[in-house]
Scaffold this active site. Structure first.
Site, short mmCIF file in Angstrom:
data_model
loop_
_atom_site.label_atom_id
_atom_site.label_comp_id
_atom_site.label_asym_id
_atom_site.label_seq_id
_atom_site.Cartn_x
_atom_site.Cartn_y
_atom_site.Cartn_z
N GLY A 18 -32.73 -20.83 -33.98
CA GLY A 18 -33.57 -20.14 -34.35
C GLY A 18 -33.44 -18.58 -34.33
N GLY A 20 -36.68 -15.48 -35.59
CA GLY A 20 -37.27 -15.47 -36.64
C GLY A 20 -37.39 -13.88 -36.46
N GLY A 21 -38.12 -12.78 -36.86
CA GLY A 21 -38.31 -11.88 -37.15
C GLY A 21 -37.62 -10.45 -36.07
CB SER A 22 -38.45 -8.47 -33.88
OG SER A 22 -39.26 -9.15 -33.48
CG ASP A 133 -50.71 -21.63 -36.16
OD1 ASP A 133 -49.36 -20.40 -36.78
OD2 ASP A 133 -51.16 -21.76 -37.16
C1 LIG Z 1 -34.17 -27.33 -33.86
N1 LIG Z 1 -34.03 -27.52 -32.45
C2 LIG Z 1 -34.71 -26.80 -31.65
C3 LIG Z 1 -33.43 -27.06 -30.29
N2 LIG Z 1 -33.73 -27.41 -28.96
C4 LIG Z 1 -35.28 -26.00 -28.60
N3 LIG Z 1 -35.10 -25.46 -29.47
C5 LIG Z 1 -36.14 -24.21 -29.55
N4 LIG Z 1 -36.82 -23.55 -30.40
C6 LIG Z 1 -36.25 -23.77 -31.93
C7 LIG Z 1 -36.67 -22.19 -32.63
C8 LIG Z 1 -36.70 -22.62 -33.92
C9 LIG Z 1 -37.74 -23.73 -34.42
C10 LIG Z 1 -37.38 -24.79 -33.59
C11 LIG Z 1 -37.53 -24.93 -32.27
C12 LIG Z 1 -36.34 -23.45 -27.87
C13 LIG Z 1 -37.28 -23.11 -26.60
C14 LIG Z 1 -38.04 -22.10 -27.33
N5 LIG Z 1 -38.74 -21.04 -27.92
C15 LIG Z 1 -37.32 -23.08 -25.85
N6 LIG Z 1 -36.83 -24.22 -26.18
C16 LIG Z 1 -35.72 -25.11 -26.69
N7 LIG Z 1 -35.40 -25.59 -27.23
C17 LIG Z 1 -32.27 -28.19 -30.53
N8 LIG Z 1 -32.50 -28.23 -31.49
#
Ligand SMILES: Cn1cc(Nc2nc(NC3CCCCC3)c3c(C#N)c[nH]c3n2)cn1
Length: 286
Positions: A18, A20-22, A133
């Site tokens: 994922g 985001g902004g920064s 939030d």
């Molecule tokens: C969709 N998806 C997510 C995972 N696993 C995952 N996503 C994380 N953040 C995502 C960033 C985008 C939005 C949804 C959460 C974190 C994280 C933080 N911060 C720490 N551990 C993580 N594991 C596998 N598929």
């Protein structure tokens, strides 16, 4: 191969989860741990002190709550003038993406998920923090257990459009409590040492309302006010007791009762998380 080095340890980048902004969240492979982990990278170049302070508070809290089963585990972190790296356990999918793919959830699973979410938020409250939030994207499945990813102190991250298609939940009003909307307390935005302080009226009960909206979404496939698209009308409906929230019939009367209690508009009437944990819904095996 693209790698990220944190405190002289190198991690191989597998994919971007994922951005985001920064900030960006990468799925990485740890050579020495032989494990897939997640690294959250935050660019600090143009971040103001408040933002940096927010991240430092987030890290402090993650460390403080590292033994809590329903809070994401922080393995390591690195802060420099230009960036922050957080090395954390990697989840399989966030709750927002999960719910967009699974409209019907098994009642037993749902009870297990709700218990995990209540425990995660209770631990945050016991640390003296109100998230304020909460939404599905804040929760992550790690081997079937739902864990809280952040505490609403630092900036939110949306999932990367290329990896998962998801309506961006950043800044959604659908989980906002009536008292948060009406909160006009004159309390200063920051306290003595510059920490952004949640306004007085927002308290633990506001997180209970947000959890109620998430539970409602898990049961009915939509949040209580999702059908009201005009933001101003939505905010008014959330605050207006004459706007009766609909609760279509469900099999389990305890589930219906718990849902209704989380969505009581008067925060004083709304149950606390410890009271919710003792609700008959969690006591019966059915
Ligand atoms: C969709 N998806 C997510 C995972 N696993 C995952 N996503 C994380 N953040 C995502 C960033 C985008 C939005 C949804 C959460 C974190 C994280 C933080 N911060 C720490 N551990 C993580 N594991 C596998 N598929």
């Amino acid at each position: 191969k693209d790698v990220i080095t944190v405190n002289k340890v190198t991690y191989t980048i597998l994919r971007i989860i994922g951005k985001g902004g920064s900030s960006k969240v990468y799925q990485v492979f740890s050579e020495n741990k032989k494990k897939v982990l997640a690294i959250k990278y935050v660019k600090l170049d143009c971040a103001d002190d408040m933002t940096v302070q927010g991240y430092i508070n987030e890290i402090t809290l993650l460390q403080k709550l590292r033994n809590s089963e329903n809070i994401i585990h922080l393995y390591d972190f690195e802060i420099t003038d230009s960036h922050i790296y957080l090395v954390m356990e990697c989840g399989s999918i966030d709750l927002a993406t999960f719910l967009s793919k699974h409209k019907k959830i098994d009642p037993q699973d749902m009870k297990f998920y709700w218990r995990g979410m209540l425990d995660a938020v209770d631990v945050v409250h016991q640390a003296g923090i109100v998230h304020s939030d909460l939404k599905p994207a804040n929760f992550l499945f790690v081997e079937g257990t739902l864990k809280l990813i952040d505490f609403g102190i630092a900036n939110a991250i949306q999932s990367d459009k290329t990896s998962v298609v998801r309506e961006s939940q950043v800044g959604t009003l659908n989980y906002m409590s009536p008292e948060a909307i009406q909160d006009t307390s004159p309390s200063p935005q920051v306290d003595a040492n510059g920490h952004r302080r949640p306004k007085l009226k927002i308290n633990c009960k506001s997180d209970v309302w947000s959890l109620g909206c998430i539970f409602y979404y898990m049961v009915y496939g939509k949040t209580p006010f999702q059908h009201i698209t005009l933001s101003l009308m939505k905010l008014q409906a959330i605050c207006d007791p004459r706007h009766v929230i609909e609760f279509p019939a469900v099999d389990n009367p305890h589930l219906l009762d718990l849902l209704k209690k989380c969505l009581i508009r008067d925060p004083r009437e709304r149950p606390s998380i410890p009271e919710l944990r003792k609700h008959p819904y969690f006591l019966s095996e059915a």
